[in-house]
Design a protein around this motif. Structure first.
Motif, PDB file in Angstrom:
ATOM      1  N   LEU A 102      -8.674  -3.219  -1.296  1.00  0.00           N
ATOM      2  CA  LEU A 102      -9.321  -2.139  -0.559  1.00  0.00           C
ATOM      3  C   LEU A 102      -9.070  -0.786  -1.236  1.00  0.00           C
ATOM      4  N   LEU A 103      -7.845  -0.562  -1.694  1.00  0.00           N
ATOM      5  CA  LEU A 103      -7.456   0.754  -2.200  1.00  0.00           C
ATOM      6  C   LEU A 103      -7.981   1.078  -3.592  1.00  0.00           C
ATOM      7  N   TYR A 104      -8.112   0.084  -4.449  1.00  0.00           N
ATOM      8  CA  TYR A 104      -8.458   0.368  -5.835  1.00  0.00           C
ATOM      9  C   TYR A 104      -9.905   0.056  -6.194  1.00  0.00           C
ATOM     10  N   ASP A 105     -10.657  -0.479  -5.267  1.00  0.00           N
ATOM     11  CA  ASP A 105     -12.057  -0.771  -5.539  1.00  0.00           C
ATOM     12  C   ASP A 105     -12.980   0.358  -5.077  1.00  0.00           C
ATOM     13  N   ASP A 106     -12.425   1.388  -4.477  1.00  0.00           N
ATOM     14  CA  ASP A 106     -13.221   2.485  -3.935  1.00  0.00           C
ATOM     15  C   ASP A 106     -12.831   3.785  -4.641  1.00  0.00           C
ATOM     16  N   PRO A 107     -13.714   4.345  -5.460  1.00  0.00           N
ATOM     17  CA  PRO A 107     -13.371   5.564  -6.195  1.00  0.00           C
ATOM     18  C   PRO A 107     -13.186   6.792  -5.301  1.00  0.00           C
ATOM     19  N   ARG A 108     -13.539   6.700  -4.024  1.00  0.00           N
ATOM     20  CA  ARG A 108     -13.356   7.834  -3.109  1.00  0.00           C
ATOM     21  C   ARG A 108     -11.927   7.910  -2.574  1.00  0.00           C
ATOM     22  N   ILE A 109     -11.116   6.912  -2.874  1.00  0.00           N
ATOM     23  CA  ILE A 109      -9.725   6.893  -2.418  1.00  0.00           C
ATOM     24  C   ILE A 109      -8.838   7.465  -3.506  1.00  0.00           C
ATOM     25  N   HIS A 110      -7.979   8.401  -3.115  1.00  0.00           N
ATOM     26  CA  HIS A 110      -7.056   9.025  -4.046  1.00  0.00           C
ATOM     27  C   HIS A 110      -5.630   8.794  -3.587  1.00  0.00           C
ATOM     28  N   ARG A 111      -4.740   8.578  -4.556  1.00  0.00           N
ATOM     29  CA  ARG A 111      -3.339   8.266  -4.263  1.00  0.00           C
ATOM     30  C   ARG A 111      -2.448   9.436  -4.635  1.00  0.00           C
ATOM     31  N   SER A 112      -1.451   9.676  -3.799  1.00  0.00           N
ATOM     32  CA  SER A 112      -0.450  10.685  -4.117  1.00  0.00           C
ATOM     33  C   SER A 112       0.460  10.161  -5.227  1.00  0.00           C
ATOM     34  N   GLU A 113       1.326  11.005  -5.697  1.00  0.00           N
ATOM     35  CA  GLU A 113       2.321  10.588  -6.675  1.00  0.00           C
ATOM     36  C   GLU A 113       3.265   9.577  -6.016  1.00  0.00           C
ATOM     37  N   LEU A 114       3.691   8.578  -6.782  1.00  0.00           N
ATOM     38  CA  LEU A 114       4.651   7.598  -6.273  1.00  0.00           C
ATOM     39  C   LEU A 114       6.002   8.273  -6.068  1.00  0.00           C
ATOM     40  N   GLN A 115       6.656   7.936  -4.977  1.00  0.00           N
ATOM     41  CA  GLN A 115       7.956   8.513  -4.661  1.00  0.00           C
ATOM     42  C   GLN A 115       8.977   7.393  -4.488  1.00  0.00           C
ATOM     43  N   PRO A 116       9.780   7.106  -5.533  1.00  0.00           N
ATOM     44  CA  PRO A 116      10.846   6.121  -5.389  1.00  0.00           C
ATOM     45  C   PRO A 116      11.888   6.625  -4.390  1.00  0.00           C
ATOM     46  N   ARG A 117      12.435   5.710  -3.618  1.00  0.00           N
ATOM     47  CA  ARG A 117      13.383   6.102  -2.574  1.00  0.00           C
ATOM     48  C   ARG A 117      14.320   4.946  -2.267  1.00  0.00           C
ATOM     49  N   ARG A 118      15.552   5.270  -2.057  1.00  0.00           N
ATOM     50  CA  ARG A 118      16.533   4.266  -1.615  1.00  0.00           C
ATOM     51  C   ARG A 118      16.471   4.204  -0.097  1.00  0.00           C
ATOM     52  N   VAL A 119      16.298   3.005   0.431  1.00  0.00           N
ATOM     53  CA  VAL A 119      16.216   2.806   1.872  1.00  0.00           C
ATOM     54  C   VAL A 119      17.627   2.613   2.414  1.00  0.00           C
ATOM     55  N   TRP A 147      15.622  -0.549  -2.792  1.00  0.00           N
ATOM     56  CA  TRP A 147      14.774   0.428  -3.459  1.00  0.00           C
ATOM     57  C   TRP A 147      13.322   0.239  -3.071  1.00  0.00           C
ATOM     58  N   SER A 148      12.666   1.350  -2.803  1.00  0.00           N
ATOM     59  CA  SER A 148      11.255   1.308  -2.415  1.00  0.00           C
ATOM     60  C   SER A 148      10.493   2.382  -3.176  1.00  0.00           C
ATOM     61  N   ARG A 149       9.192   2.277  -3.065  1.00  0.00           N
ATOM     62  CA  ARG A 149       8.336   3.361  -3.535  1.00  0.00           C
ATOM     63  C   ARG A 149       7.337   3.635  -2.424  1.00  0.00           C
ATOM     64  N   ASN A 150       6.993   4.892  -2.281  1.00  0.00           N
ATOM     65  CA  ASN A 150       6.118   5.334  -1.208  1.00  0.00           C
ATOM     66  C   ASN A 150       4.980   6.140  -1.797  1.00  0.00           C
ATOM     67  N   SER A 151       3.811   5.995  -1.198  1.00  0.00           N
ATOM     68  CA  SER A 151       2.677   6.816  -1.605  1.00  0.00           C
ATOM     69  C   SER A 151       1.706   6.913  -0.437  1.00  0.00           C
ATOM     70  N   VAL A 152       0.845   7.903  -0.532  1.00  0.00           N
ATOM     71  CA  VAL A 152      -0.163   8.135   0.504  1.00  0.00           C
ATOM     72  C   VAL A 152      -1.532   8.083  -0.152  1.00  0.00           C
ATOM     73  N   PHE A 153      -2.418   7.305   0.444  1.00  0.00           N
ATOM     74  CA  PHE A 153      -3.792   7.175  -0.014  1.00  0.00           C
ATOM     75  C   PHE A 153      -4.678   7.976   0.926  1.00  0.00           C
ATOM     76  N   THR A 154      -5.625   8.713   0.368  1.00  0.00           N
ATOM     77  CA  THR A 154      -6.509   9.560   1.172  1.00  0.00           C
ATOM     78  C   THR A 154      -7.964   9.171   0.918  1.00  0.00           C
ATOM     79  N   ARG A 155      -8.685   9.017   2.014  1.00  0.00           N
ATOM     80  CA  ARG A 155     -10.128   8.767   1.948  1.00  0.00           C
ATOM     81  C   ARG A 155     -10.780   9.565   3.060  1.00  0.00           C
ATOM     82  N   HIS A 156     -11.734  10.396   2.712  1.00  0.00           N
ATOM     83  CA  HIS A 156     -12.445  11.249   3.666  1.00  0.00           C
ATOM     84  C   HIS A 156     -11.465  12.033   4.562  1.00  0.00           C
TER      85      HIS A 156
END
Length: 186
Positions: A102-119, A147-156
């Motif tokens: 879903l996230l990578y097949d739609d060029p209208r979706i943009h991802r924030s920078e990846l944020q590595p984080r220790r949980v 260890w995790s990574r977090n990001s936010v995807f934005t569409r419309h």
């Protein structure tokens, strides 16, 4: 990030693009096991990442990502409930398909920078992961799985937060090329 470096997780924590595609390329059989998809209370980090008020409904999807039968990643995605009637409505029917489709097949979706984080080991996210891991696999989650990574995807203008927690042994697999493919911004 010292411990993550020792385990060789840095490449996975910073790898751009679809985690599903990268994991699938390391084995023969890639599977998504949906642990739950439900309405849940907002967690502080999700609320902050999504810019949401203290109250509201969050739709949460939690999964285990397996390669050749081995669970390697526990992931949690969260989106504000009203977004399911709008740009993120495809989440409802995703089932056991990877979210990456879903996230990578739609060029209208943009991802924030990846944020590595220790949980934190005693936080709500880690406890949730441990309970679900035990229920799904019959074994305890790896002790060093923090260890995790977090990001936010934005569409419309609507946002979806994705958090992915890695088994330390994923570092034994090659994440593939780490160069970001350029994608036109719209």
């Amino acid at each position: 990030m010292g411990i993550a470096d020792r385990w060789g997780l840095r490449a996975w924590l910073r790898a751009p693009g679809s985690l599903s595609k990268r994991l699938a390329a390391t084995g023969r059989r890639y599977e998504v096991l949906v642990l739950r998809q439900t309405v849940a209370p907002l967690r502080p980090q999700e609320r902050a990442a999504l810019g949401l008020p203290r109250r509201g409904l969050t739709v949460v999807r939690e999964v285990l990502l397996h390669v050749d039968g081995q669970p390697l990643v526990w992931a949690r995605s969260a989106v504000h409930g009203h977004s399911l009637a709008g740009p993120w409505k495809a989440l409802k029917g995703l089932g056991s398909r990877p979210l990456g489709h879903l996230l990578y097949d739609d060029p209208r979706i943009h991802r924030s920078e990846l944020q590595p984080r220790r949980v934190t080991r005693h936080g709500a996210t880690h406890r949730q992961m441990q309970r679900q891991w035990l229920a799904a696999t019959g074994t305890e989650a790896p002790a060093r799985m923090q260890w995790s990574r977090n990001s936010v995807f934005t569409r419309h203008g609507q946002q979806l937060r994705v958090m992915e927690m890695f088994v330390p042994d994923v570092a034994l697999r090659d994440p593939g090329p780490l160069r970001r493919k350029s994608r036109p911004r719209r």
